[in-house]
Design a protein around this motif. Structure first.
Motif, PDB file in Angstrom:
ATOM      1  N   GLY A  74      -8.971  -3.205   5.286  1.00 13.35           N
ATOM      2  CA  GLY A  74      -7.703  -2.659   4.823  1.00 13.35           C
ATOM      3  C   GLY A  74      -7.201  -3.227   3.512  1.00 13.35           C
ATOM      4  N   ASP A  75      -8.083  -3.746   2.671  1.00 11.90           N
ATOM      5  CA  ASP A  75      -7.723  -4.279   1.354  1.00 11.90           C
ATOM      6  C   ASP A  75      -6.558  -5.260   1.414  1.00 11.90           C
ATOM      7  OD1 ASP A  75      -7.886  -4.689  -1.393  1.00 11.90           O
ATOM      8  OD2 ASP A  75      -6.500  -3.038  -1.830  1.00 11.90           O
ATOM      9  N   VAL A  76      -6.629  -6.212   2.345  1.00  8.61           N
ATOM     10  CA  VAL A  76      -5.582  -7.220   2.488  1.00  8.61           C
ATOM     11  C   VAL A  76      -5.429  -8.018   1.195  1.00  8.61           C
ATOM     12  CG1 VAL A  76      -4.913  -9.331   3.719  1.00  8.61           C
ATOM     13  CG2 VAL A  76      -5.747  -7.352   4.990  1.00  8.61           C
ATOM     14  N   LEU A  77      -6.532  -8.288   0.521  1.00 12.03           N
ATOM     15  CA  LEU A  77      -6.455  -9.050  -0.727  1.00 12.03           C
ATOM     16  C   LEU A  77      -5.632  -8.302  -1.772  1.00 12.03           C
ATOM     17  CD1 LEU A  77      -7.274 -11.521  -2.396  1.00 12.03           C
ATOM     18  CD2 LEU A  77      -9.302 -10.246  -3.104  1.00 12.03           C
ATOM     19  N   GLY A  78      -5.912  -7.035  -2.002  1.00 11.67           N
ATOM     20  CA  GLY A  78      -5.174  -6.252  -2.986  1.00 11.67           C
ATOM     21  C   GLY A  78      -3.716  -6.072  -2.611  1.00 11.67           C
ATOM     22  N   ARG A  79      -3.479  -5.923  -1.305  1.00 18.84           N
ATOM     23  CA  ARG A  79      -2.113  -5.695  -0.823  1.00 18.84           C
ATOM     24  C   ARG A  79      -1.272  -6.968  -0.873  1.00 18.84           C
ATOM     25  NH1 ARG A  79      -3.510  -3.860   4.743  1.00 18.84           N
ATOM     26  NH2 ARG A  79      -1.266  -3.722   5.107  1.00 18.84           N
ATOM     27  N   THR A  80      -1.906  -8.135  -0.952  1.00 21.56           N
ATOM     28  CA  THR A  80      -1.154  -9.391  -1.025  1.00 21.56           C
ATOM     29  C   THR A  80      -1.283 -10.002  -2.415  1.00 21.56           C
ATOM     30  OG1 THR A  80      -3.032 -10.580  -0.090  1.00 21.56           O
ATOM     31  CG2 THR A  80      -1.300  -9.903   1.432  1.00 21.56           C
ATOM     32  N   TYR A  81      -2.432 -10.570  -2.698  1.00 19.79           N
ATOM     33  CA  TYR A  81      -2.628 -11.279  -3.964  1.00 19.79           C
ATOM     34  C   TYR A  81      -2.394 -10.359  -5.159  1.00 19.79           C
ATOM     35  CZ  TYR A  81      -4.820 -14.359  -7.387  1.00 19.79           C
ATOM     36  OH  TYR A  81      -5.073 -15.145  -8.473  1.00 19.79           O
ATOM     37  N   GLY A  82      -2.877  -9.131  -5.081  1.00 18.86           N
ATOM     38  CA  GLY A  82      -2.673  -8.183  -6.177  1.00 18.86           C
ATOM     39  C   GLY A  82      -1.191  -7.934  -6.418  1.00 18.86           C
ATOM     40  N   ARG A  86       1.443  -8.880  -9.638  1.00 16.90           N
ATOM     41  CA  ARG A  86       2.296  -7.863 -10.270  1.00 16.90           C
ATOM     42  C   ARG A  86       3.785  -8.067  -9.968  1.00 16.90           C
ATOM     43  NH1 ARG A  86      -1.962  -4.937  -8.045  1.00 16.90           N
ATOM     44  NH2 ARG A  86      -0.637  -4.143  -6.359  1.00 16.90           N
ATOM     45  N   GLY A  87       4.117  -9.108  -9.203  1.00 17.32           N
ATOM     46  CA  GLY A  87       5.516  -9.367  -8.872  1.00 17.32           C
ATOM     47  C   GLY A  87       6.098  -8.368  -7.902  1.00 17.32           C
ATOM     48  N   GLU A  88       5.281  -7.821  -7.017  1.00 15.09           N
ATOM     49  CA  GLU A  88       5.723  -6.784  -6.079  1.00 15.09           C
ATOM     50  C   GLU A  88       5.807  -7.297  -4.643  1.00 15.09           C
ATOM     51  OE1 GLU A  88       2.799  -3.719  -6.574  1.00 15.09           O
ATOM     52  OE2 GLU A  88       3.405  -3.302  -8.637  1.00 15.09           O
ATOM     53  N   THR A  89       6.282  -8.524  -4.469  1.00 17.20           N
ATOM     54  CA  THR A  89       6.311  -9.094  -3.119  1.00 17.20           C
ATOM     55  C   THR A  89       7.461  -8.570  -2.266  1.00 17.20           C
ATOM     56  OG1 THR A  89       7.532 -11.017  -3.939  1.00 17.20           O
ATOM     57  CG2 THR A  89       5.126 -11.208  -3.818  1.00 17.20           C
ATOM     58  N   ASN A  90       8.307  -7.712  -2.829  1.00 15.64           N
ATOM     59  CA  ASN A  90       9.370  -7.106  -2.027  1.00 15.64           C
ATOM     60  C   ASN A  90       8.891  -5.847  -1.305  1.00 15.64           C
ATOM     61  OD1 ASN A  90       9.097  -5.669  -4.379  1.00 15.64           O
ATOM     62  ND2 ASN A  90      11.281  -5.273  -4.654  1.00 15.64           N
ATOM     63  N   ASP A  91       7.687  -5.395  -1.571  1.00 16.73           N
ATOM     64  CA  ASP A  91       7.120  -4.220  -0.923  1.00 16.73           C
ATOM     65  C   ASP A  91       6.878  -4.532   0.565  1.00 16.73           C
ATOM     66  OD1 ASP A  91       5.152  -2.352   0.118  1.00 16.73           O
ATOM     67  OD2 ASP A  91       4.778  -1.755  -1.956  1.00 16.73           O
ATOM     68  N   PRO A  92       7.381  -3.723   1.488  1.00 16.48           N
ATOM     69  CA  PRO A  92       7.175  -3.982   2.927  1.00 16.48           C
ATOM     70  C   PRO A  92       5.696  -4.089   3.309  1.00 16.48           C
ATOM     71  CG  PRO A  92       8.787  -2.243   2.612  1.00 16.48           C
ATOM     72  CD  PRO A  92       8.202  -2.542   1.254  1.00 16.48           C
ATOM     73  N   ASP A  93       4.824  -3.360   2.602  1.00 20.00           N
ATOM     74  CA  ASP A  93       3.403  -3.440   2.927  1.00 20.00           C
ATOM     75  C   ASP A  93       2.810  -4.790   2.538  1.00 20.00           C
ATOM     76  OD1 ASP A  93       0.955  -2.189   3.931  1.00 20.00           O
ATOM     77  OD2 ASP A  93       0.279  -2.392   1.845  1.00 20.00           O
ATOM     78  N   TRP A  95       4.267  -7.612   3.082  1.00 14.99           N
ATOM     79  CA  TRP A  95       4.520  -8.450   4.253  1.00 14.99           C
ATOM     80  C   TRP A  95       3.669  -8.034   5.441  1.00 14.99           C
ATOM     81  CZ3 TRP A  95       6.334 -12.863   3.138  1.00 14.99           C
ATOM     82  CH2 TRP A  95       7.121 -13.007   1.993  1.00 14.99           C
ATOM     83  N   ALA A  96       3.378  -6.745   5.556  1.00 12.27           N
ATOM     84  CA  ALA A  96       2.481  -6.283   6.624  1.00 12.27           C
ATOM     85  C   ALA A  96       1.085  -6.872   6.422  1.00 12.27           C
ATOM     86  CB  ALA A  96       2.432  -4.760   6.648  1.00 12.27           C
ATOM     87  N   ALA A  97       0.612  -6.865   5.176  1.00 13.32           N
ATOM     88  CA  ALA A  97      -0.707  -7.419   4.880  1.00 13.32           C
ATOM     89  C   ALA A  97      -0.721  -8.932   5.084  1.00 13.32           C
ATOM     90  CB  ALA A  97      -1.118  -7.067   3.450  1.00 13.32           C
ATOM     91  N   GLN A  98       0.367  -9.610   4.717  1.00 10.64           N
ATOM     92  CA  GLN A  98       0.468 -11.055   4.974  1.00 10.64           C
ATOM     93  C   GLN A  98       0.354 -11.317   6.477  1.00 10.64           C
ATOM     94  OE1 GLN A  98       0.693 -13.949   3.387  1.00 10.64           O
ATOM     95  NE2 GLN A  98       0.712 -13.153   1.310  1.00 10.64           N
ATOM     96  N   GLY A  99       1.008 -10.470   7.265  1.00  8.41           N
ATOM     97  CA  GLY A  99       0.934 -10.609   8.714  1.00  8.41           C
ATOM     98  C   GLY A  99      -0.485 -10.437   9.243  1.00  8.41           C
ATOM     99  N   GLU A 100      -1.225  -9.491   8.662  1.00  6.46           N
ATOM    100  CA  GLU A 100      -2.624  -9.289   9.070  1.00  6.46           C
ATOM    101  C   GLU A 100      -3.447 -10.534   8.767  1.00  6.46           C
ATOM    102  OE1 GLU A 100      -4.169  -5.602   7.436  1.00  6.46           O
ATOM    103  OE2 GLU A 100      -2.206  -4.671   7.742  1.00  6.46           O
TER     104      GLU A 100
END
Length: 149
Positions: A74-82, A86-93, A95-100
């Motif tokens: 599920g591209d956890v790396l792109g959804r978190t580190y990426g 880009r400074g997009e840590t407010n995106d709910p996804d 946090w979902a990826a961090q949870g995974e």
């Protein structure tokens, strides 16, 4: 105020304030990292430094976490580190990826596919020694008693 140098200064001040001479220093987690940094930079006259659950290298830790995230579906790396880049840590996804990641690699409550080569019986035999090393029932006296080599 929350800088590594300040924490190093405070560690020295506590040790000096308590009048500790050649102490045994124990650090856990952040304390272990701080102890390592203090020892490397300030060469204290400590008897010992015991480090538990701390990182010896933040750079290596970050690289290994990225490798773990890359291996998750599920591209956890792109959804978190990426998103962090880009400074997009407010995106709910995010946090979902961090949870995974946390469930799979920290809490270990989700299943991960393990590399069968790393989980082979040869690996375990190498870790614990030959499977021929066994205790003989009833043998309990003398040097090496009960151990068949």
């Amino acid at each position: 105020m929350l800088t590594v140098d300040r924490f190093l200064d405070e560690l020295g001040a506590v040790s000096e304030g308590l009048g500790l001479e050649r102490p045994h220093v124990y650090g856990h987690s952040w304390g272990a990292m701080l102890g390592l940094q203090y020892a490397a930079e300030r060469n204290p006259d400590w008897t010992s430094l015991i480090c538990a659950n701390g990182l010896a290298s933040v750079n290596r830790f970050e690289a290994e976490v990225r490798d773990l995230m890359r291996a998750l579906p599920g591209d956890v790396l792109g959804r978190t580190y990426g998103r962090e880049l880009r400074g997009e840590t407010n995106d709910p996804d995010y946090w979902a990826a961090q949870g995974e990641y946390v469930r799979a690699c920290v809490l270990r409550t989700s299943t991960m596919r393990l590399d069968p080569e790393l989980m082979s019986m040869l690996t375990f035999r190498t870790m614990i020694g030959s499977t021929g090393n066994r205790l003989r029932p009833g043998a309990s006296k003398g040097r090496g008693a009960g151990v068949r080599w």
